[in-house]
Design an enzyme around this catalytic site. Structure first.
Site, PDB file in Angstrom:
ATOM      1  CE  LYS A 110      -2.464   6.157  -0.933  1.00  0.00           C
ATOM      2  NZ  LYS A 110      -1.075   5.743  -1.213  1.00  0.00           N
ATOM      3  CG  HIS A 159       2.357  11.295   3.495  1.00  0.00           C
ATOM      4  ND1 HIS A 159       1.010  11.010   3.394  1.00  0.00           N
ATOM      5  CD2 HIS A 159       2.993  10.102   3.339  1.00  0.00           C
ATOM      6  CE1 HIS A 159       0.843   9.720   3.165  1.00  0.00           C
ATOM      7  NE2 HIS A 159       2.029   9.144   3.139  1.00  0.00           N
ATOM      8  NE  ARG A 168      -0.377   7.610   5.920  1.00  0.00           N
ATOM      9  CZ  ARG A 168      -1.329   6.737   6.253  1.00  0.00           C
ATOM     10  NH1 ARG A 168      -2.248   7.076   7.150  1.00  0.00           N
ATOM     11  NH2 ARG A 168      -1.371   5.544   5.703  1.00  0.00           N
TER      12      ARG A 168
END
Length: 304
Positions: free
Chosen positions: A178, A247, A250
């Site tokens: 990001k 995710h 993650r």
């Protein structure tokens, strides 16, 4: 029901053309408002800011969720805005009144045995190329804690235009996260073995000019939505009892690493979080793990 409320609901239905379900929700909110005003007692047009603050607090004490309280306040605010445009009230008593802040839900993580079962699963795949590719994807998502965008941005080899790439000799992955921030994360032996196997087969699927590490059956770079779909299918095949998305792997990576190491700062660096407060959510997950262990093992844990 109060005449002002009836006329406002008619306005919402005729001029705003709100759906019947939305109108019903607004009607319930106005009925609550009328009930609070009647108990005060105070006329609806005479309601003040301190009244609304008190009523919002009462809704919260009654167990209404912050989001539901926000919906109530939004409906009331609209009513008084409409009354103000008609010259029936001098001020909107709901302006500036906010619902309690909603707590952030804990990210969902797989149990260690579930994550391992998914990583070890070999699909009964008609195309062994796709099985090798998807196995490598799972190993990198869970073994490195990559975001799905970072994963699909990996190229098979470093280059001037590469967003990220694997360095198998150095056991590392270079990713673009990001905010266009680059970071390097270690790659475990299981992920390295899966990557080597996939790279041996990749040329059979990828177009000659395609730099992406992970490609679709068309030979072009995989998209995040394709990864989500393949991961969901693979998790079902592996018998996992929950919907699995990239995710979640993650989150599982971070949770399991923190449980084992207790090093919050290291987990922050590995995840690429700019602020450690973002990473601190995993300390709550870790406490949940400790609570389960305590309840299961300590003789004084279960009280009648």
């Amino acid at each position: 029901m109060d005449d002002d409320i009836v006329r406002h609901l008619q306005y919402l239905e005729v001029e705003r053309r709100l759906a019947a379900r939305t109108l019903a929700m607004y009607g319930e909110a106005f009925e609550r408002l009328r009930g609070f005003a009647a108990k005060q007692p105070v006329e609806l047009r005479a309601v003040q800011v301190h009244h609304v603050h008190r009523w919002a607090a009462q809704l919260h004490s009654q167990g209404l969720a912050p989001r539901s309280i926000a919906i109530q306040l939004s409906a009331w605010r609209g009513l008084y805005r409409w009354l103000g445009r008609s010259g029936l009230v001098a001020l909107n008593p709901v302006d500036g009144v906010r619902a309690p802040k909603a707590g952030k839900p804990l990210p969902k993580a797989l149990a260690v045995d579930q994550a391992v079962a998914l990583a070890d699963h070999r699909a009964a795949e008609a195309n062994p190329l796709l099985d090798a590719r998807d196995h490598c994807i799972v190993e990198l998502l869970y073994g490195c804690g990559l975001r799905v965008g970072e994963l699909v941005g990996l190229d098979a080899a470093p280059g001037p235009q590469a967003a990220g790439w694997l360095d198998l000799a150095d056991a590392s992955a270079h990713v673009l996260g990001k905010g266009s921030k680059r970071r390097t994360v270690p790659v475990g032996q299981a992920a390295i073995a899966a990557a080597r196997h996939w790279l041996e087969l990749r040329a059979q699927l990828a177009r000659p000019d395609e730099p992406a590490l992970f490609v679709s059956t068309r030979g072009t770079r995989l998209t995040p939505s394709q990864v989500r779909s393949r991961l969901k299918s693979r998790a079902l095949q592996a018998g996992l009892p929950t919907h699995v998305h990239p995710h979640m792997l993650r989150h599982s990576f971070a949770t399991h690493l923190l449980q084992s190491s207790g090093d919050l700062r290291a987990v922050q660096e590995l995840l690429g979080h700019a602020n450690i407060t973002t990473t601190q959510v995993y300390t709550r997950l870790d406490f949940g793990h400790l609570s389960k262990v305590y309840d299961a093992a300590h003789p004084r844990a279960r009280r009648k």
